[in-house]
Every structure is written in C-alpha cells, then in structure tokens.
Design an enzyme around this catalytic site. Structure first.
Site, PDB file in Angstrom:
ATOM      1  CE  LYS A   1       0.203   0.275   4.550  1.00 53.99           C
ATOM      2  NZ  LYS A   1       0.176  -0.683   5.540  1.00 53.99           N
TER       3      LYS A   1
ATOM      4  CD  GLU B   1      -9.186  -6.600  -4.377  1.00 49.79           C
ATOM      5  OE1 GLU B   1      -9.719  -6.584  -5.474  1.00 49.79           O
ATOM      6  OE2 GLU B   1      -9.503  -5.828  -3.447  1.00 49.79           O
TER       7      GLU B   1
ATOM      8  CB  VAL C   1      -7.090  -0.954  -0.110  1.00 49.50           C
ATOM      9  CG1 VAL C   1      -8.085  -0.223   0.783  1.00 49.50           C
ATOM     10  CG2 VAL C   1      -6.189   0.037  -0.818  1.00 49.50           C
TER      11      VAL C   1
ATOM     12  N   GLY D   1      -6.753  -5.699   3.024  1.00 47.27           N
ATOM     13  CA  GLY D   1      -6.306  -7.106   3.040  1.00 47.27           C
ATOM     14  C   GLY D   1      -7.162  -8.066   2.241  1.00 47.27           C
TER      15      GLY D   1
ATOM     16  CB  ILE E   1     -12.224  -6.668   2.108  1.00 41.66           C
ATOM     17  CG1 ILE E   1     -12.289  -6.946   3.609  1.00 41.66           C
ATOM     18  CG2 ILE E   1     -13.591  -6.259   1.570  1.00 41.66           C
ATOM     19  CD1 ILE E   1     -12.727  -5.730   4.428  1.00 41.66           C
TER      20      ILE E   1
ATOM     21  N   GLY F   1      -0.415  -8.545  18.905  1.00 41.43           N
ATOM     22  CA  GLY F   1       0.337  -8.455  17.646  1.00 41.43           C
ATOM     23  C   GLY F   1      -0.351  -7.600  16.594  1.00 41.43           C
TER      24      GLY F   1
ATOM     25  CE  LYS G   1      -4.410  -0.472   4.879  1.00 44.95           C
ATOM     26  NZ  LYS G   1      -4.640  -1.026   6.209  1.00 44.95           N
TER      27      LYS G   1
ATOM     28  N   GLY H   1      -3.555  -9.720   8.110  1.00 44.86           N
ATOM     29  CA  GLY H   1      -3.300 -11.116   8.450  1.00 44.86           C
ATOM     30  C   GLY H   1      -2.793 -11.857   7.231  1.00 44.86           C
TER      31      GLY H   1
END
Ligand code: HSE
Length: 438
Positions: A107, A131, A134, A136, A138, A189, A207, A307
């Site tokens: 990003k 993709e 921004v 992750g 989605i 974390g 983002k 993640g």
C-alpha cells in the site's frame, strides 16, 4: 510459454509471502482443478537464507537475489510482498519492463508511486494488480474498478485499519482506556511497538489515497490526505457518543459530493456515526468499506483487513487474474488518473461534536453560545454534564457537550479559536465530525 503452467517469483517471505507460498504449494491441485492454471513457486527472494521459516518453499527455490528473479526468463509472473518503497519500486519496474505481470500488496508503494507504476504496466502491456494493498482480504479494488466502473460514486467510507478499530471497539464495548486498549492490541500483535502508523492514521491515509485513485480516478498520493488519528479520543467521548446514540470509528472518507468534475475530499479522522449505521457494527480488528453510489445505492464490503492468509487470498485472486490475461495475451483495465481539484478540509461541511469544560456560573452558556452565533454555527443539541458546585460553593466547572448542525469546517475552527480566548472556558476537549443523524 504454456499459460496453463506458470512459474511465480515471490519477493518477500514474511507473514503474507509465507502464507501465499503455503497456499500455492498445499492447494496446488485444488487451484489447478478449479482454474485450469497450474501455479508453481519458481523462486522466493528473501533477505537472509539463514532465518528459520515454517514455510514449505520447494527445494532450491530460496534466493537472496531479488533483482535476478524479476528478469529471470524462467519466471512468468512476479509477486512483490516486501513492503516499503525501495527496493520494491525498482524491482517492480524491472519486472514490468521485462514483460512480466506483477501482483503487489504494497500500500505504501501504490499510495506514493501508483501513477508511475500503472504507466509502466500500461507501456509494457501487462497487469499490475494490487487488490491486497487496501483492506487485506476484502475484495474491494476489483469491485470498485470493474463492477462499479460506470457508477457515479458519491462517497466511500472505510474502516480500513484493524488496529484502530480494535482499540476503539475495546473502548466502546469493554470500557477500556485508550492506553489499555492499545496495550492489548500490542500484546495480540495487531499494533507495532511504535504504533504511530496505525493510531495516527498514516496507514489509513495511504489506503484512502488508493481508494481515491481507483474509485474517482483522482491523482492523489498519501501526503495529500487530511489526517487525524485516534490518540486524543477519551473515555468521555466514547461514553457521551454512546449516550447520544453514536459510535466513534476511524474512517477513511473519499467523496465527490457535487458532481463528476467537482472537488474530491480525501480524509481520515475519528468520526461519530449513528449506532444503527452498518459500519457501527464492524468490531474488533475487522475492516469494512461502505460505498454510496447513485444507481447502486448503499453497499458494504466486510471482512479481514490484515493477516497472512486473508491477504494472501487477495494476492492469489490477482495472480490467477493475471495468469488468465497472460494466457489471452492481454492486460486488464489500467487505472486512469486525472487531475481533480482536492477539497481542502476547511471547505468540508459536516456536523460536529465538541466538548468543553467551562466555569459554572451565570452567563457562561450565553458567552459560549455567542461564539457559535458569531461564526454562523448552529447548535443542534447541547447538554450540561455534572454541574459540580461543592457545598462550600466552590465552582468545579461543568462539562458542556454540543452537537452542531452541518457547518463549514473553517467556521467551526474559528469558533474553537475564539473559545480558546474566552476566560470562562477551562478546557477544550475533542472536536469530532459527525456523519448521519442518530
Ligand atoms: N496495520 C494495519 C491494520 C494492517 O491494523 O489494519 C496493514 O495495513
């Protein structure tokens, strides 16, 4: 080149890179059966070969020479998961020049150098897909670029930083203080030891810039985005918001309210939204993006914004798209940017929440109300909390909480400046923009 059997060069083997390699190796047969494309891990470039990794990198494919991977004729497609501007930018430009499609989750790079990279991809006639940069896992970029390509999008509002959403959720739902919630985010974390990029809104601002590029075609970089973080939000703000029927969220807001050619506003700040708004239900470290379009109406995309596996899932989708395009000798639609005037924050119109601690004696309310009136800011509601005069008669002050009608930011800031000079005002607390009526 056999487009049904492609070799992938992966740059970076951290959280996302490791998850992607695992997906490519473990799910290879399933992916091939579903898509007709057999993806092979051709090379994985890392900083050090010595580090222990729990990643099933095929024998002999680890290397420290990323520059060789991007021009290797045996590599068909490059995935950049190193992060940061350099050397990622130089490596991606080299890969594109060598005619290889590139997929990236970077990003920071896209939000600062997107225009240069998209132009290089268009010149080379190959894909540059992002993709995962921004929100992750989605799917957001593809819906904005493709499904909504003809839509007049008026506004995109996103919870695009999981760390701050976790902190604000802990404060709202669990009554935690900002510092306790941040410490919990760090122990899980989510937040870095130095949490500045998340809590001060830099991550969300990058983002927001990418959303402005994709949804509005606006030539915007991260540094153009107006930004406020959440470190000033207090337990009092959270409690008052709840009592008034609102929730506080850190939103990235990109809007073009006037017309297709009107100014585009791009901003990140804490926002009070009605507790009934779909974004208010997005809790913990989840992300969501709410899109308002003329024809489509309102829609929301919700899921894991960070993640290893969720982000690798988005990268894999891009990879398969790029493979398909390689197979037919084409590239997907590029991002076309245009110069669009940016709406300065001073010109934004919004309702506002403001809390003040004032002296508790006759005439104070009138003095404060006069300041609002002098700047044409209309008060929608006001409440006084805890008028606290001791039995002795000592004035301990009172907290006044205002919600204004929609006003121009410049006028509201002028009010604040005058309030600072009013001797009955003892403390000026948070000023939070309010979207939608509770
Ligand atoms: N640190 C980000 C977050 C994820 O908390 O959502 C990476 O952009």
């Amino acid at each position: 080149m056999d487009a049904t059997h492609l070799r992938v060069g992966v740059l970076g083997c951290g959280n996302v890179g490791g998850a992607l390699v695992r997906l490519l190796v473990v799910d290879r047969e399933r992916i091939a059966a579903r898509t007709g494309t057999r993806l092979e891990v051709g090379a994985v470039a890392v900083r050090s070969l010595a580090r222990d990794r729990d990643v099933p990198v095929p024998e002999g494919r680890l290397t420290t020479d990323a520059a060789a991977v991007v021009v290797d004729p045996e590599i068909d497609i490059v995935v950049e998961l190193m992060g940061g501007i350099e050397p990622a930018r130089t490596l991606i430009l080299a890969a594109l020049k060598a005619g290889k499609p590139v997929v990236t989750a970077n990003k920071e790079l896209i939000a600062n150098c997107g225009a240069e990279l998209w132009e290089a991809a268009a010149n080379a006639g190959v894909d540059l897909l992002f993709e995962a940069a921004v929100a992750g896992g989605i799917p957001l970029i593809r819906p904005l670029r493709e499904s909504l390509a003809g839509e007049h999008i008026r506004r995109v509002m996103g919870i695009v930083n999981g760390t701050t959403n976790f902190i604000l959720s802990k404060m709202s739902d669990g009554g935690a203080s900002y510092h306790d919630a941040l410490a919990e985010a760090q122990s899980l974390g989510y937040a870095e030891r130095d949490p500045t990029a998340d809590v001060e809104g830099f991550d969300a601002a990058a983002k927001a810039a990418i959303i402005a590029n994709v949804a509005f075609g606006a030539r915007v970089v991260a540094g153009d985005v107006y930004r406020e973080g959440i470190s000033g939000i207090t337990e009092i703000d959270i409690a008052v918001a709840r009592r008034l029927g609102y929730v506080i969220k850190l939103l990235a807001i990109v809007e073009q309210p006037d017309s297709d050619v009107g100014p585009v506003g791009v901003r990140v700040h804490p926002t009070m939204i009605p507790a009934t708004h779909p974004l208010a239900a997005v809790r913990d470290s989840y992300n969501a993006v709410f899109v308002e379009g003329d024809a489509v109406g309102d829609l929301m995309l919700h899921g894991r914004g960070a993640g290893g596996m969720p982000t690798a899932s988005a990268v894999l989708g891009d990879l398969l798209d790029a493979c398909h395009n390689l197979g037919i000798g084409a590239a997907g639609r590029s991002v076309a940017l245009r110069e669009v005037p940016l709406r300065p924050i001073d010109d934004v119109r919004s309702a506002y929440y403001l809390n003040l601690v004032v002296a508790d004696r006759p005439g104070v309310l009138r003095a404060v109300a006069e300041v609002f009136a002098n700047h044409s800011v209309s008060v929608r509601s006001m409440e006084q909390e805890g008028a606290e005069s001791e039995a002795s008669g000592a004035d301990l002050g009172a907290r006044l909480v205002f919600i204004t009608h929609r006003a121009v930011e410049r006028d509201v800031q002028a009010c604040l400046s005058d309030l600072h000079h009013l001797d009955v005002v003892r403390e000026i607390g948070s000023l939070i923009r309010v979207i939608g009526a509770a």
